[in-house]
Write a protein that holds these residues in place. Structure first.
Motif, PDB file in Angstrom:
ATOM      1  N   SER A 119       0.817  -1.201   0.000  1.00 32.19           N
ATOM      2  CA  SER A 119       0.000   0.000   0.000  1.00 32.19           C
ATOM      3  C   SER A 119       0.859   1.263   0.000  1.00 32.19           C
ATOM      4  CB  SER A 119      -0.904  -0.007   1.244  1.00 32.19           C
ATOM      5  OG  SER A 119      -0.107  -0.055   2.406  1.00 32.19           O
TER       6      SER A 119
ATOM      7  N   ASP B  81      -3.418  -2.001  -2.089  1.00 33.23           N
ATOM      8  CA  ASP B  81      -4.267  -1.063  -1.362  1.00 33.23           C
ATOM      9  C   ASP B  81      -3.729   0.351  -1.488  1.00 33.23           C
ATOM     10  OD1 ASP B  81      -5.961  -3.073  -0.314  1.00 33.23           O
ATOM     11  OD2 ASP B  81      -4.375  -3.600   1.095  1.00 33.23           O
ATOM     12  N   ASN B  82      -4.586   1.290  -1.071  1.00 31.20           N
ATOM     13  CA  ASN B  82      -4.183   2.684  -1.114  1.00 31.20           C
ATOM     14  C   ASN B  82      -3.658   3.025  -2.513  1.00 31.20           C
ATOM     15  OD1 ASN B  82      -3.618   5.228  -0.152  1.00 31.20           O
ATOM     16  ND2 ASN B  82      -1.601   4.664   0.651  1.00 31.20           N
TER      17      ASN B  82
END
Lengths: 328, 193
Positions: free
Chosen positions: A273, A302-303
């Motif tokens: 992430s 993610d992110n």
């Protein structure tokens, strides 16, 4: 349409699909790699495997495909040398996802990556799932495909992430048996990833690097070296990542996974992430310097940032390969 | 084969918190009860914290998959979604092997109030059931027709969420949803009243 209800049936992706169809006209022509493995019966096994790995194409730098980037990736195709796809997501997939795969395969070299085949399962490989995996790989005709040195299935339970094996003869025998089964069904070359192992299975009788080398050697497979897993495992094994790297069979590295890691107490901790940390770039440089890598694959889960940010990291990895003459 | 038995035990230890804690409190007794004595001998020497760390990783992966299957529910519940999923996931492994099955089991877990406290706001439960039905229509098999009734104005709620608006009010009303699929090669058609 029924009554005065709203019709949502063509999905939000409908407009994108019409755009995608236009894009297929400038689809990239891909060579058919997958038949490379079909000559396996006619030559001495070790020579064949060596030749097979040596003849794999040099792809360059790419990334693990994530759905939110679909439309933009098609627009920025020249900046990505290949896409790694999560093969399990396309097994028994709904029609929209199958269509997505068809479009991607027309524009990119796709490398299917699996974890649910579970080549480390002592109870054996699920033949029904293997058949589905084989069908998908045949459809994509990739230069190679990948799985893990670990297991995700046991006693009717499916683990969401591959678990490590004991570093002993029984672990090697299980992998060997399942690899043979898989290779009978799938002609494309197989490469295997080192898994994240926050624990050392009791009953181990050998060094983890030696274990990986034995599995790859017996199975005739290349190595998909995941640098985040390597970094995370090193402290558990009581060494640093460079020391663990030194002991691995680097001559078998075909593909490398690199990703954003954060540093905690002087260690790299896997985190898909974050942007790729400088210490990860250093590790990647060390691998590309020494191993005959065919491609470098950026992972981010993610992110998610704008695709442009990821493509900058892909470009940096590509330049690294250029610098060490891994591709032109 | 010994390794097969060990892997089965390991998989259960990683996915069932109650069983894990029982096992590490009294490995010999639990192993004898489960008929796993030999397999358990090796795994009993694993540091419990390492196994717990791996179990947390598995749960995080499952959370990611379920979040993708129920994106609107995850969005409106935020951190509460994560907490509720943890309550669900520590009880045992994901049911089945298809991606959507864990999401369906989670929504069922919420629906029967197994989390202890009801899901708030109330319309979030309807939204979760709506997304679960969508998963069923897209992934799970050969059903040609799925019909659901919800005690909230989901059409307005979904439109608000799609437009990026923050949901406001209690969304009182009723919604009837239908998914219909002519063949397994076609995307289901969907109507919402």
């Amino acid at each position: 349409m029924i009554g005065n209800g709203i019709f949502l049936g063509d999905r939000a992706g409908g407009a994108e699909h019409s755009g995608l169809e236009l894009l297929t006209k400038r689809a990239r022509k891909r060579p058919a790699f997958a038949r490379a493995g079909t000559a396996l019966n006619s030559m001495g096994r070790k020579t064949e495997i060596t030749n097979l790995l040596a003849n794999l194409p040099r792809l360059g730098a790419g990334l693990a495909y994530r759905e939110p980037f679909r439309a933009e990736l098609l627009q920025r195709q020249p900046e990505v040398d290949f896409l790694e796809i999560d093969g399990d997501r396309y097994i028994d997939a709904p029609p929209a996802r199958k269509n997505e795969l068809a479009v991607l395969s027309e524009h990119f070299t796709l490398i299917p990556h699996f974890c649910r085949l579970s080549l480390g399962s002592a109870e054996g490989v699920d033949p029904v799932y293997l058949e589905k995996v084989a069908r998908l790989i045949k459809q994509l005709s990739p230069p190679w495909w990948s799985e893990h040195i670990g297991f995700t299935r046991a006693g009717g339970i499916t683990l969401a992430q591959p678990a490590p094996l004991p570093f002993n003869r029984e672990g090697i025998d299980v992998m060997k048996r399942n690899i043979v089964t898989a290779r009978r069904a799938i002609a494309a070359p197989l490469i295997l990833e080192n898994v994240f192992a926050p624990l050392v299975w009791p009953g181990g009788t050998m060094d983890p690097a030696e274990f990986i080398g034995e599995v790859l050697g017996h199975g005739g497979c290349g190595l998909l070296l995941d640098l985040a897993n390597l970094s995370a495992n090193a402290p558990v094994l009581g060494c640093d990542p460079q020391a663990l790297l030194d002991r691995l069979p680097l001559e078998r590295v075909v593909q490398v996974h690199f990703s954003g890691c954060r540093e905690s107490k002087g260690r790299l901790v896997e985190s898909r992430s974050q942007p790729v940390a400088e210490s990860m770039w250093e590790l990647l440089d060390a691998v590309v310097t020494r191993a005959p890598v065919r491609c470098l694959c950026l992972e981010r889960d993610d992110n998610l940032p704008a695709l442009g940010h990821l493509l900058q990291e892909v470009e940096r990895a590509r330049a690294l390969g250029h610098q060490h003459k891994r591709w032109n | 084969m010994e390794l097969a038995r060990q892997q089965q035990l390991f998989a259960r230890l990683c996915t069932d918190r109650r069983f894990r804690e029982e096992f590490f409190a009294a490995p010999a007794q639990v192993a004898a009860r489960e008929g796993l004595t030999v397999a358990a001998e090796g795994l009993a020497s694993l540091p419990p914290e390492q196994l717990r760390q791996f179990a947390r990783l598995l749960r995080t992966r499952r959370l990611g998959e379920v979040g993708l299957a129920l994106p609107l529910t995850r969005r409106v519940l935020g951190l509460r979604f994560v907490e509720l999923f943890k309550d669900h996931a520590i009880q045992g492994p994901p049911p089945g092997e298809r991606p959507g099955e864990d999401a369906l089991a989670f929504v069922e877990f919420l629906h029967r109030g197994a989390a202890g406290t009801p899901v708030e706001p109330a319309w979030a439960m309807s939204l979760a059931r709506y997304e679960a039905a969508k998963v069923q229509a897209q992934w799970l098999g050969r059903r040609k027709l799925i019909m659901r009734r919800f005690p909230h104005a989901l059409r307005r709620l979904v439109a608000d969420l799609a437009g990026g608006a923050k949901p406001e009010g209690d969304y009182s009303g009723w919604t009837f949803a239908v998914w219909c699929c002519a063949s397994s090669n076609q995307e289901p058609r969907h109507w919402l009243w």
